[in-house]
Design a protein around this motif. Structure first.
Motif, PDB file in Angstrom:
ATOM      1  N   SER A 125      20.906  13.549 -13.815  1.00  0.00           N
ATOM      2  CA  SER A 125      20.134  12.854 -14.844  1.00  0.00           C
ATOM      3  C   SER A 125      20.041  13.698 -16.124  1.00  0.00           C
ATOM      4  CB  SER A 125      18.741  12.554 -14.276  1.00  0.00           C
ATOM      5  OG  SER A 125      17.858  12.216 -15.291  1.00  0.00           O
ATOM      6  N   ASN A 126      19.773  15.006 -15.962  1.00  0.00           N
ATOM      7  CA  ASN A 126      19.674  15.884 -17.139  1.00  0.00           C
ATOM      8  C   ASN A 126      20.999  15.917 -17.895  1.00  0.00           C
ATOM      9  OD1 ASN A 126      17.042  16.514 -16.592  1.00  0.00           O
ATOM     10  ND2 ASN A 126      17.519  18.396 -15.481  1.00  0.00           N
ATOM     11  N   ALA A 127      22.099  15.976 -17.137  1.00  0.00           N
ATOM     12  CA  ALA A 127      23.417  16.020 -17.774  1.00  0.00           C
ATOM     13  C   ALA A 127      23.683  14.716 -18.518  1.00  0.00           C
ATOM     14  CB  ALA A 127      24.496  16.276 -16.726  1.00  0.00           C
ATOM     15  N   LEU A 128      23.296  13.595 -17.940  1.00  0.00           N
ATOM     16  CA  LEU A 128      23.522  12.304 -18.587  1.00  0.00           C
ATOM     17  C   LEU A 128      22.718  12.199 -19.880  1.00  0.00           C
ATOM     18  CD1 LEU A 128      23.429   9.987 -15.446  1.00  0.00           C
ATOM     19  CD2 LEU A 128      25.345  10.187 -17.044  1.00  0.00           C
ATOM     20  N   PRO A 148       7.106 -10.244 -14.490  1.00  0.00           N
ATOM     21  CA  PRO A 148       5.702  -9.880 -14.621  1.00  0.00           C
ATOM     22  C   PRO A 148       5.424  -8.448 -14.175  1.00  0.00           C
ATOM     23  CG  PRO A 148       6.027 -11.002 -12.544  1.00  0.00           C
ATOM     24  CD  PRO A 148       7.394 -10.854 -13.163  1.00  0.00           C
ATOM     25  N   HIS A 149       6.449  -7.573 -14.191  1.00  0.00           N
ATOM     26  CA  HIS A 149       6.274  -6.228 -13.620  1.00  0.00           C
ATOM     27  C   HIS A 149       6.334  -5.150 -14.701  1.00  0.00           C
ATOM     28  CE1 HIS A 149       6.356  -7.867  -9.624  1.00  0.00           C
ATOM     29  NE2 HIS A 149       7.533  -8.429  -9.833  1.00  0.00           N
ATOM     30  N   THR A 150       5.723  -5.408 -15.850  1.00  0.00           N
ATOM     31  CA  THR A 150       5.830  -4.462 -16.955  1.00  0.00           C
ATOM     32  C   THR A 150       5.010  -3.186 -16.728  1.00  0.00           C
ATOM     33  OG1 THR A 150       4.168  -5.781 -18.070  1.00  0.00           O
ATOM     34  CG2 THR A 150       6.439  -6.159 -18.728  1.00  0.00           C
ATOM     35  N   ASN A 151       4.237  -3.149 -15.647  1.00  0.00           N
ATOM     36  CA  ASN A 151       3.527  -1.909 -15.274  1.00  0.00           C
ATOM     37  C   ASN A 151       4.404  -1.028 -14.379  1.00  0.00           C
ATOM     38  OD1 ASN A 151       3.404  -3.820 -13.202  1.00  0.00           O
ATOM     39  ND2 ASN A 151       1.722  -2.724 -12.228  1.00  0.00           N
ATOM     40  N   ILE A 152       5.655  -1.465 -14.160  1.00  0.00           N
ATOM     41  CA  ILE A 152       6.559  -0.683 -13.312  1.00  0.00           C
ATOM     42  C   ILE A 152       7.727  -0.192 -14.165  1.00  0.00           C
ATOM     43  CG2 ILE A 152       8.068  -0.737 -11.278  1.00  0.00           C
ATOM     44  CD1 ILE A 152       6.162  -2.763 -10.055  1.00  0.00           C
ATOM     45  N   ILE A 153       8.019   1.118 -14.044  1.00  0.00           N
ATOM     46  CA  ILE A 153       9.078   1.715 -14.859  1.00  0.00           C
ATOM     47  C   ILE A 153      10.129   2.367 -13.954  1.00  0.00           C
ATOM     48  CG2 ILE A 153       7.530   2.156 -16.810  1.00  0.00           C
ATOM     49  CD1 ILE A 153       7.500   5.132 -15.956  1.00  0.00           C
ATOM     50  N   ILE A 154      11.308   2.597 -14.542  1.00  0.00           N
ATOM     51  CA  ILE A 154      12.346   3.385 -13.865  1.00  0.00           C
ATOM     52  C   ILE A 154      12.544   4.621 -14.734  1.00  0.00           C
ATOM     53  CG2 ILE A 154      14.650   3.386 -12.836  1.00  0.00           C
ATOM     54  CD1 ILE A 154      14.706   0.336 -13.155  1.00  0.00           C
ATOM     55  N   THR A 155      12.304   5.788 -14.134  1.00  0.00           N
ATOM     56  CA  THR A 155      12.342   7.010 -14.934  1.00  0.00           C
ATOM     57  C   THR A 155      13.191   8.081 -14.266  1.00  0.00           C
ATOM     58  OG1 THR A 155      10.927   8.517 -16.199  1.00  0.00           O
ATOM     59  CG2 THR A 155      10.217   8.010 -13.971  1.00  0.00           C
ATOM     60  N   THR A 156      13.256   9.249 -14.889  1.00  0.00           N
ATOM     61  CA  THR A 156      14.108  10.337 -14.392  1.00  0.00           C
ATOM     62  C   THR A 156      13.548  10.883 -13.066  1.00  0.00           C
ATOM     63  OG1 THR A 156      12.875  11.781 -15.871  1.00  0.00           O
ATOM     64  CG2 THR A 156      15.000  11.006 -16.651  1.00  0.00           C
ATOM     65  N   PRO A 157      14.421  11.408 -12.200  1.00  0.00           N
ATOM     66  CA  PRO A 157      13.972  11.880 -10.887  1.00  0.00           C
ATOM     67  C   PRO A 157      12.959  13.027 -11.002  1.00  0.00           C
ATOM     68  CG  PRO A 157      16.377  11.763 -10.998  1.00  0.00           C
ATOM     69  CD  PRO A 157      15.879  11.551 -12.385  1.00  0.00           C
ATOM     70  N   ARG A 158      11.931  12.982 -10.130  1.00  0.00           N
ATOM     71  CA  ARG A 158      10.864  13.994 -10.172  1.00  0.00           C
ATOM     72  C   ARG A 158      10.725  14.660  -8.802  1.00  0.00           C
ATOM     73  NH1 ARG A 158       5.432  11.392 -11.916  1.00  0.00           N
ATOM     74  NH2 ARG A 158       5.542  10.731  -9.743  1.00  0.00           N
ATOM     75  N   MET A 159      10.655  15.987  -8.789  1.00  0.00           N
ATOM     76  CA  MET A 159      10.485  16.685  -7.508  1.00  0.00           C
ATOM     77  C   MET A 159       9.168  16.299  -6.837  1.00  0.00           C
ATOM     78  SD  MET A 159      13.252  18.178  -6.927  1.00  0.00           S
ATOM     79  CE  MET A 159      12.970  19.036  -5.401  1.00  0.00           C
ATOM     80  N   GLY A 210      28.563  11.670 -27.045  1.00  0.00           N
ATOM     81  CA  GLY A 210      29.584  10.634 -26.869  1.00  0.00           C
ATOM     82  C   GLY A 210      28.966   9.262 -26.775  1.00  0.00           C
ATOM     83  N   THR A 211      29.837   8.265 -26.686  1.00  0.00           N
ATOM     84  CA  THR A 211      29.368   6.886 -26.785  1.00  0.00           C
ATOM     85  C   THR A 211      28.783   6.367 -25.485  1.00  0.00           C
ATOM     86  OG1 THR A 211      31.237   6.609 -28.247  1.00  0.00           O
ATOM     87  CG2 THR A 211      30.054   4.629 -27.648  1.00  0.00           C
ATOM     88  N   PHE A 212      29.492   6.598 -24.381  1.00  0.00           N
ATOM     89  CA  PHE A 212      29.085   5.956 -23.131  1.00  0.00           C
ATOM     90  C   PHE A 212      28.723   6.965 -22.047  1.00  0.00           C
ATOM     91  CE2 PHE A 212      31.794   2.606 -25.036  1.00  0.00           C
ATOM     92  CZ  PHE A 212      30.810   1.657 -25.185  1.00  0.00           C
ATOM     93  N   ALA A 213      27.772   6.561 -21.204  1.00  0.00           N
ATOM     94  CA  ALA A 213      27.328   7.404 -20.093  1.00  0.00           C
ATOM     95  C   ALA A 213      28.075   7.013 -18.825  1.00  0.00           C
ATOM     96  CB  ALA A 213      25.827   7.228 -19.884  1.00  0.00           C
ATOM     97  N   ASP A 214      28.151   7.971 -17.892  1.00  0.00           N
ATOM     98  CA  ASP A 214      28.852   7.731 -16.629  1.00  0.00           C
ATOM     99  C   ASP A 214      27.839   7.531 -15.499  1.00  0.00           C
ATOM    100  OD1 ASP A 214      31.102   7.440 -15.011  1.00  0.00           O
ATOM    101  OD2 ASP A 214      31.086   9.554 -14.446  1.00  0.00           O
ATOM    102  N   GLY A 215      26.735   6.906 -15.807  1.00  0.00           N
ATOM    103  CA  GLY A 215      25.685   6.673 -14.815  1.00  0.00           C
ATOM    104  C   GLY A 215      24.384   6.474 -15.557  1.00  0.00           C
ATOM    105  N   CYS A 216      23.309   6.267 -14.816  1.00  0.00           N
ATOM    106  CA  CYS A 216      22.006   6.040 -15.451  1.00  0.00           C
ATOM    107  C   CYS A 216      21.084   7.217 -15.143  1.00  0.00           C
ATOM    108  CB  CYS A 216      21.395   4.738 -14.933  1.00  0.00           C
ATOM    109  SG  CYS A 216      19.792   4.390 -15.700  1.00  0.00           S
TER     110      CYS A 216
END
Ligand code: COA
Length: 228
Positions: free
Chosen positions: A75-78, A22-33, A83-89
């Motif tokens: 995060s920017n590098a990812l 029930p937490h669709t108002n919560i997101i995981i996004t790129t790091p922000r200063m 290529g096909t696969f990432a080495d992190g999120c």
């Protein structure tokens, strides 16, 4: 680029993945200063500090700025990677989106290759690190690790359980081809244990008297998730 192909939300000012009901108002996004001050306030809360850093020494502004700068670059590098696969999120800052359009930083969740801190013998650790780091992105044998924290104002509502589930199902499995993920926690961290067990992690090892915490030698529990 991986970011062009991923099924991530784009109606915020940056890409993200969304927590399940029930937490669709919560997101995981790129790091922000702009989350530096909130992260300092949350990490310095005694209900978070010792579990995350293994110390009661304050989390300083310099440390928070340098941490977020570093994960932002990763995060920017990812996101830019070919290529096909990432080495992190690339997504790790957990934000609550409010009806008035504002958002609140709630915490952080990250996944990277294991640093094997649970292995105390330096030679054995070096060998595991070298072997794990030599594998190409997407290799099923890579061992990853996760870490996270959440603002105590939001503890106990199932938010981190949902965040870890989103990270696994929307990114780590499809975009990293993750098959093994480890997590470590200190004795007494029942919240973290609950999050892991609800996501299918199992206890694989206990390192007794791992480190001193609150003046006592504390055990470290090593949990692992393996893809079935
Ligand atoms: C660990 C942490 C992220 C958990 O986040 P959360 O969103 O509060 O956890 P959830 O609400 O998803 O809880 C997961 C399960 O653990 C249980 N749980 C949560 N906090 C608990 C606590 N303090 N004591 C006992 N059980 C707890 C919940 O009841 C839930 O199980 P249930 O659904 O069967 O009731 C949060 O407590 C935190 O940030 N702690 C400090 C930092 C930290 O420990 N980071 C991890 C380092 S290993």
């Amino acid at each position: 680029m991986i970011s062009d192909r991923c099924q991530v939300g784009r109606d915020f000012d940056r890409p993200y993945i969304c927590l399940p009901e029930p937490h669709t108002n919560i997101i995981i996004t790129t790091p922000r200063m702009e989350d530096v001050d909130s992260s300092i306030r949350i990490v310095n809360d005694p209900r978070v500090l010792k579990w995350v850093l293994g110390t009661t020494s304050p989390y300083t502004t310099a440390r928070a700025e340098s941490w977020i700068e570093g994960v932002k670059n990763t995060s920017n590098a990812l996101l830019a990677k070919e290529g096909t696969f990432a080495d992190g999120c690339p997504f790790r800052h957990i934000l609550e989106l409010k009806p008035d359009g504002s958002c609140e930083f709630l915490g952080d969740i990250g996944i990277s290759r294991s640093n094997w801190t649970d292995i105390l013998d330096p030679k054995e650790r070096r060998s595991l690190l070298d072997e794990n780091n030599s594998r190409v992105d997407g290799d099923e044998g890579i061992v990853f690790q996760i870490g996270y924290y959440l603002s105590p104002t939001h503890h106990g509502r199932g938010i981190m359980t949902g965040a870890l589930s989103a990270l696994l199902n929307q990114w780590a499995i499809p975009r990293m081809n993750a098959h093994r993920i480890k997590a470590t926690l200190f004795h007494g961290n029942f919240g973290s244990r609950g999050v892991l067990m609800k996501n299918g992690f199992v206890l694989i090892r206990t390192v007794q008297k791992y480190t001193e915490l609150d003046g006592e030698m504390t055990d470290l529990f090593v949990f692992e998730w393996t893809r079935s």
